[in-house]
Design a protein around this motif. Structure first.
Motif, PDB file in Angstrom:
ATOM      1  N   UNK A  11      57.748  48.024  90.926  1.00 35.36           N
ATOM      2  CA  UNK A  11      58.567  49.166  90.509  1.00 35.36           C
ATOM      3  C   UNK A  11      58.424  49.323  89.007  1.00 35.36           C
ATOM      4  N   UNK A  12      58.059  50.530  88.572  1.00 33.90           N
ATOM      5  CA  UNK A  12      57.817  50.787  87.153  1.00 33.90           C
ATOM      6  C   UNK A  12      58.882  51.727  86.609  1.00 33.90           C
ATOM      7  N   UNK A  13      59.615  51.259  85.602  1.00 30.21           N
ATOM      8  CA  UNK A  13      60.546  52.100  84.854  1.00 30.21           C
ATOM      9  C   UNK A  13      59.653  52.888  83.895  1.00 30.21           C
ATOM     10  N   UNK A  14      59.208  54.068  84.342  1.00 29.18           N
ATOM     11  CA  UNK A  14      58.014  54.691  83.781  1.00 29.18           C
ATOM     12  C   UNK A  14      58.200  55.634  82.604  1.00 29.18           C
ATOM     13  N   UNK A  15      59.394  56.099  82.323  1.00 27.85           N
ATOM     14  CA  UNK A  15      59.531  57.136  81.301  1.00 27.85           C
ATOM     15  C   UNK A  15      58.899  56.773  79.961  1.00 27.85           C
ATOM     16  N   UNK A  16      59.052  55.552  79.505  1.00 25.92           N
ATOM     17  CA  UNK A  16      58.477  55.162  78.211  1.00 25.92           C
ATOM     18  C   UNK A  16      57.566  53.947  78.352  1.00 25.92           C
ATOM     19  N   UNK A  17      56.985  53.756  79.530  1.00 26.34           N
ATOM     20  CA  UNK A  17      56.168  52.572  79.788  1.00 26.34           C
ATOM     21  C   UNK A  17      54.753  52.759  79.233  1.00 26.34           C
ATOM     22  N   UNK A  18      54.323  51.891  78.298  1.00 23.78           N
ATOM     23  CA  UNK A  18      52.995  52.047  77.695  1.00 23.78           C
ATOM     24  C   UNK A  18      51.865  51.366  78.488  1.00 23.78           C
ATOM     25  N   UNK A  19      52.182  50.752  79.626  1.00 24.35           N
ATOM     26  CA  UNK A  19      51.158  49.993  80.358  1.00 24.35           C
ATOM     27  C   UNK A  19      50.947  50.515  81.784  1.00 24.35           C
ATOM     28  N   UNK A  20      51.203  51.793  82.015  1.00 22.47           N
ATOM     29  CA  UNK A  20      51.036  52.335  83.364  1.00 22.47           C
ATOM     30  C   UNK A  20      49.583  52.206  83.842  1.00 22.47           C
TER      31      UNK A  20
END
Length: 162
Positions: free
Chosen positions: A11-20
């Motif tokens: 699960x990725x907390x994606x709004x400000x994730x730099x490693x998507x």
């Protein structure tokens, strides 16, 4: 009849994730399902392993969606300390974008430090935010995610997406 093997889920907390992009690459290699959770539409690669989840714009809506699904066998990627705390408490493996794992042993201190820094910023004693994201952080993250997936595989969780 034996219990079905639980799949590893990211699960990725994606709004400000730099490693998507790194998450997608590792997920494809290990064949694990990834949920990219955000408050707004984000582009994700066309893959049956990667699912975009757009939640309402309500306060902590993405955090709540992730925390409700956090469990043993899940890996949560977030820099959000309160969300990390909720997910660690639920049994999930939690990794920050810099590769720093959040564990039962470390989450209390991380929360205390976050709260202290928030208070200091509110009083004007501290300005600025975290240090810039570096290639070393990206490398540490890739390593930490790979270690977490392999540890869950050894614990009996399935690497193949359902």
């Amino acid at each position: 009849m034996s219990d079905p093997v639980q799949p590893i889920t990211v699960y990725v907390d994606a709004d400000a994730c730099p490693v998507k992009a790194e998450i997608y690459k590792v997920a494809e290699r290990h064949r694990v399902k990834v949920f990219v959770v955000s408050n707004a539409f984000l582009q994700v690669p066309p893959s049956p392993l990667i699912e975009r989840v757009v939640v309402s714009s309500g306060f902590d809506a993405a955090d709540d969606w992730i925390a409700e699904r956090a469990r043993r066998g899940a890996i949560v990627i977030t820099a959000d300390i309160p969300l990390a705390h909720r997910c660690v408490t639920a049994g999930a493996d939690v990794i920050g974008p810099t590769g720093k794992p959040f564990t039962e042993a470390s989450i209390g201190m991380a929360l205390a430090t976050r709260n202290l820094m928030e208070d200091l910023r509110a009083m004007g004693d501290v300005t600025g935010g975290p240090k810039p994201f570096s290639p070393k952080d990206r490398s540490a993250f890739l390593s930490a995610l790979d270690v977490a997936i392999n540890r869950l595989k050894r614990a009996g969780f399935a690497s193949g997406a359902p």
